[in-house]
Design a protein around this motif. Structure first.
Motif, mmCIF file in Angstrom:
data_model
loop_
_atom_site.group_PDB
_atom_site.id
_atom_site.type_symbol
_atom_site.label_atom_id
_atom_site.label_comp_id
_atom_site.label_asym_id
_atom_site.label_seq_id
_atom_site.Cartn_x
_atom_site.Cartn_y
_atom_site.Cartn_z
ATOM 1 N N ALA A 48 24.431 -0.864 -2.190
ATOM 2 C CA ALA A 48 25.577 -0.197 -2.818
ATOM 3 C C ALA A 48 26.270 0.695 -1.801
ATOM 4 O O ALA A 48 25.615 1.397 -1.032
ATOM 5 N N MET A 49 27.581 0.688 -1.803
ATOM 6 C CA MET A 49 28.356 1.506 -0.878
ATOM 7 C C MET A 49 29.584 2.069 -1.574
ATOM 8 O O MET A 49 30.220 1.380 -2.374
ATOM 9 N N GLY A 50 29.914 3.321 -1.269
ATOM 10 C CA GLY A 50 31.135 3.923 -1.769
ATOM 11 C C GLY A 50 32.331 3.457 -0.955
ATOM 12 O O GLY A 50 32.192 3.064 0.203
ATOM 13 N N ALA A 51 33.495 3.485 -1.560
ATOM 14 C CA ALA A 51 34.718 3.026 -0.893
ATOM 15 C C ALA A 51 35.702 4.173 -0.747
ATOM 16 O O ALA A 51 35.689 5.123 -1.529
ATOM 17 N N CYS A 52 36.543 4.089 0.264
ATOM 18 C CA CYS A 52 37.597 5.075 0.478
ATOM 19 C C CYS A 52 38.882 4.614 -0.204
ATOM 20 O O CYS A 52 39.049 3.448 -0.550
ATOM 21 N N PHE A 53 39.790 5.550 -0.398
ATOM 22 C CA PHE A 53 41.094 5.216 -0.978
ATOM 23 C C PHE A 53 41.828 4.244 -0.063
ATOM 24 O O PHE A 53 41.908 4.450 1.150
ATOM 25 N N ASN A 54 42.334 3.175 -0.641
ATOM 26 C CA ASN A 54 43.001 2.127 0.123
ATOM 27 C C ASN A 54 44.512 2.309 0.026
ATOM 28 O O ASN A 54 45.107 2.064 -1.029
ATOM 29 N N HIS A 73 46.733 0.492 1.294
ATOM 30 C CA HIS A 73 47.427 -0.792 1.262
ATOM 31 C C HIS A 73 47.373 -1.431 -0.129
ATOM 32 O O HIS A 73 48.043 -2.440 -0.364
ATOM 33 N N ALA A 74 46.572 -0.873 -1.041
ATOM 34 C CA ALA A 74 46.468 -1.421 -2.392
ATOM 35 C C ALA A 74 47.623 -0.924 -3.249
ATOM 36 O O ALA A 74 48.088 0.205 -3.100
ATOM 37 N N ASP A 75 48.100 -1.797 -4.163
ATOM 38 C CA ASP A 75 49.156 -1.376 -5.080
ATOM 39 C C ASP A 75 48.591 -0.952 -6.433
ATOM 40 O O ASP A 75 49.334 -0.561 -7.332
ATOM 41 N N SER A 76 47.273 -1.048 -6.610
ATOM 42 C CA SER A 76 46.627 -0.580 -7.832
ATOM 43 C C SER A 76 45.181 -0.219 -7.514
ATOM 44 O O SER A 76 44.634 -0.647 -6.489
ATOM 45 N N HIS A 77 44.567 0.577 -8.397
ATOM 46 C CA HIS A 77 43.178 0.991 -8.198
ATOM 47 C C HIS A 77 42.433 1.004 -9.532
ATOM 48 O O HIS A 77 43.006 1.334 -10.578
ATOM 49 N N LEU A 78 41.159 0.645 -9.479
ATOM 50 C CA LEU A 78 40.321 0.717 -10.667
ATOM 51 C C LEU A 78 39.964 2.167 -10.953
ATOM 52 O O LEU A 78 39.644 2.925 -10.033
ATOM 53 N N VAL A 79 40.036 2.545 -12.219
ATOM 54 C CA VAL A 79 39.626 3.878 -12.649
ATOM 55 C C VAL A 79 38.776 3.734 -13.904
ATOM 56 O O VAL A 79 38.865 2.731 -14.622
ATOM 57 N N CYS A 80 37.941 4.717 -14.162
ATOM 58 C CA CYS A 80 37.094 4.719 -15.348
ATOM 59 C C CYS A 80 37.532 5.877 -16.242
ATOM 60 O O CYS A 80 37.496 7.033 -15.824
ATOM 61 N N VAL A 81 37.958 5.575 -17.466
ATOM 62 C CA VAL A 81 38.528 6.569 -18.370
ATOM 63 C C VAL A 81 37.616 6.730 -19.581
ATOM 64 O O VAL A 81 37.151 5.742 -20.162
ATOM 65 N N GLN A 82 37.353 7.983 -19.949
ATOM 66 C CA GLN A 82 36.550 8.253 -21.133
ATOM 67 C C GLN A 82 37.445 8.299 -22.369
ATOM 68 O O GLN A 82 38.422 9.031 -22.417
ATOM 69 N N ASN A 83 37.092 7.522 -23.374
ATOM 70 C CA ASN A 83 37.855 7.488 -24.611
ATOM 71 C C ASN A 83 37.485 8.661 -25.515
ATOM 72 O O ASN A 83 36.550 9.414 -25.238
ATOM 73 N N ASN A 128 56.326 -0.897 -12.683
ATOM 74 C CA ASN A 128 57.210 -2.066 -12.551
ATOM 75 C C ASN A 128 56.963 -2.870 -11.281
ATOM 76 O O ASN A 128 57.876 -3.490 -10.725
ATOM 77 N N GLN A 129 55.720 -2.843 -10.808
ATOM 78 C CA GLN A 129 55.385 -3.635 -9.622
ATOM 79 C C GLN A 129 54.136 -4.456 -9.917
ATOM 80 O O GLN A 129 53.138 -3.918 -10.391
ATOM 81 N N PRO A 130 54.188 -5.771 -9.685
ATOM 82 C CA PRO A 130 53.021 -6.613 -9.982
ATOM 83 C C PRO A 130 51.820 -6.243 -9.104
ATOM 84 O O PRO A 130 51.994 -5.863 -7.945
ATOM 85 N N ARG A 131 50.627 -6.365 -9.697
ATOM 86 C CA ARG A 131 49.412 -6.037 -8.954
ATOM 87 C C ARG A 131 49.020 -7.214 -8.057
ATOM 88 O O ARG A 131 48.836 -8.328 -8.531
ATOM 89 N N LYS A 132 48.890 -6.933 -6.790
ATOM 90 C CA LYS A 132 48.467 -7.953 -5.832
ATOM 91 C C LYS A 132 47.145 -7.569 -5.160
ATOM 92 O O LYS A 132 46.284 -8.410 -4.943
ATOM 93 N N VAL A 133 47.017 -6.281 -4.832
ATOM 94 C CA VAL A 133 45.794 -5.792 -4.183
ATOM 95 C C VAL A 133 45.270 -4.606 -4.981
ATOM 96 O O VAL A 133 45.965 -3.600 -5.128
ATOM 97 N N THR A 134 44.063 -4.725 -5.518
ATOM 98 C CA THR A 134 43.466 -3.662 -6.327
ATOM 99 C C THR A 134 42.275 -3.053 -5.597
ATOM 100 O O THR A 134 41.377 -3.778 -5.149
ATOM 101 N N GLY A 135 42.298 -1.750 -5.452
ATOM 102 C CA GLY A 135 41.207 -1.057 -4.784
ATOM 103 C C GLY A 135 40.142 -0.626 -5.775
ATOM 104 O O GLY A 135 40.410 -0.430 -6.963
ATOM 105 N N SER A 136 38.913 -0.474 -5.299
ATOM 106 C CA SER A 136 37.812 -0.014 -6.141
ATOM 107 C C SER A 136 37.125 1.179 -5.478
ATOM 108 O O SER A 136 37.294 1.415 -4.280
ATOM 109 N N CYS A 137 36.364 1.915 -6.266
ATOM 110 C CA CYS A 137 35.713 3.129 -5.757
ATOM 111 C C CYS A 137 34.348 2.849 -5.135
ATOM 112 O O CYS A 137 33.819 3.680 -4.411
ATOM 113 N N PHE A 138 33.763 1.712 -5.453
ATOM 114 C CA PHE A 138 32.471 1.350 -4.864
ATOM 115 C C PHE A 138 32.252 -0.144 -5.041
ATOM 116 O O PHE A 138 32.975 -0.816 -5.778
ATOM 117 N N PHE A 139 31.257 -0.677 -4.356
ATOM 118 C CA PHE A 139 30.840 -2.051 -4.603
ATOM 119 C C PHE A 139 29.324 -2.130 -4.487
ATOM 120 O O PHE A 139 28.693 -1.390 -3.726
#
Length: 275
Positions: free
Chosen positions: A10-16, A18-28, A42-53
């Motif tokens: 497991a590794m943490g990721a840095c803010f990208n 070059h990504a036009d979107s990012h995964l986030v975790c929201v508490q309901n 109004n911009q289509p998602r092509k590159v999505t960044g994540s916080c870890f893998f």
């Protein structure tokens, strides 16, 4: 690599940038967590960044899958076989690119592919960060966030060590080859700094010096430190206690140093004690 569980990587990721979107975790409202992707309006998602893998080597060969991917909270989970995990670790140790085909083993074409690629060293980080000691730019300087570092309370205040920057080493002018090698020294220095300033926390906070910096130099020709806040050195009234606490620790660290020279800067915050 050497200290991690052999079945999980497991590794943490840095803010990208070059990504036009990012995964986030929201508490309901009901307390459960849900994954969302925030993106540019109004911009289509092509590159999505994540916080870890996470790579998990628990996938059985009998499952019928080559590999499986899934989004977990704000990160990516990749399930692979134990044999694939061993090959992945070997490729990472040798700094080689690696490819993981995903999907069912009986499919003619894989629907997903995982590509691990080595890139040129990215120096585009810590942009806009400056030293509280003298305003020195910290851009492109290696740093480590401290989440469970030294923390001391006095007079209704708490002083907390939050980050360390590695300004110079003999082999790499912009950072140490392995900052973890100096973890014990930095922890001892941080502890001594916090203890020395505990009697002064209330006065420092009232004078607007809530963010403090401590720059330590370890060299065969020079051993010393600088301490400051808001771009100015700390007043002499604080330096006596700092000298008594820091000088023995710094000189002791210099004697044990196997490489040199080393210059590192520790950052501290004085906060209200709300406990």
């Amino acid at each position: 690599m050497n200290k991690s569980n052999e079945h999980v990587l497991a590794m943490g990721a840095c803010f990208n940038e070059h990504a036009d979107s990012h995964l986030v975790c929201v508490q309901n409202d009901d307390g459960n967590y849900q994954t969302q992707a925030i993106s540019i309006h109004n911009q289509p998602r092509k590159v999505t960044g994540s916080c870890f893998f996470v790579f998990s080597g628990a996938l059985k060969a009998s499952s019928g899958y080559l590999a499986k991917t899934s989004i977990v909270e704000d990160g990516l989970m990749v399930q692979i076989t134990a044999e694939m995990m061993e090959a992945l670790r070997q490729a990472l140790r040798e700094m080689k690119d690696f490819h993981i085909p995903c999907g069912k083993a009986d499919q003619e074409e894989c629907q997903e592919h995982i590509h691990i690629q080595w890139q040129e060293d990215d120096r585009n980080f810590n942009k806009g960060i400056i030293s509280p000691i003298d305003g020195k730019s910290m851009e492109s300087i290696t740093s480590i966030k401290i989440f469970h570092g030294s923390e001391y309370r006095a007079s209704g205040k708490v002083i907390r060590w939050t980050e360390v920057f590695f300004l110079q080493s003999e082999d790499q002018p912009n950072g140490l080859s392995d900052p973890a090698d100096h973890s014990r020294l930095t922890e001892n220095v941080a502890r001594a700094f916090c203890v020395a300033l505990c009697p002064h926390l209330k006065l420092l906070k009232e004078d607007g010096m809530a963010k403090l910096g401590l720059r330590v130099t370890l060299d065969s020709d020079q051993v010393g430190y600088l301490a400051g806040s808001n771009g100015q050195p700390l007043l002499p009234q604080y330096m006596k206690d700092l000298d008594s606490a820091l000088v023995p620790v710094i000189h002791g660290g210099a004697c044990q140093l196997s490489e040199g020279p080393v210059v590192m800067e520790l950052v501290f915050y004085i906060l209200e004690n709300i406990s």
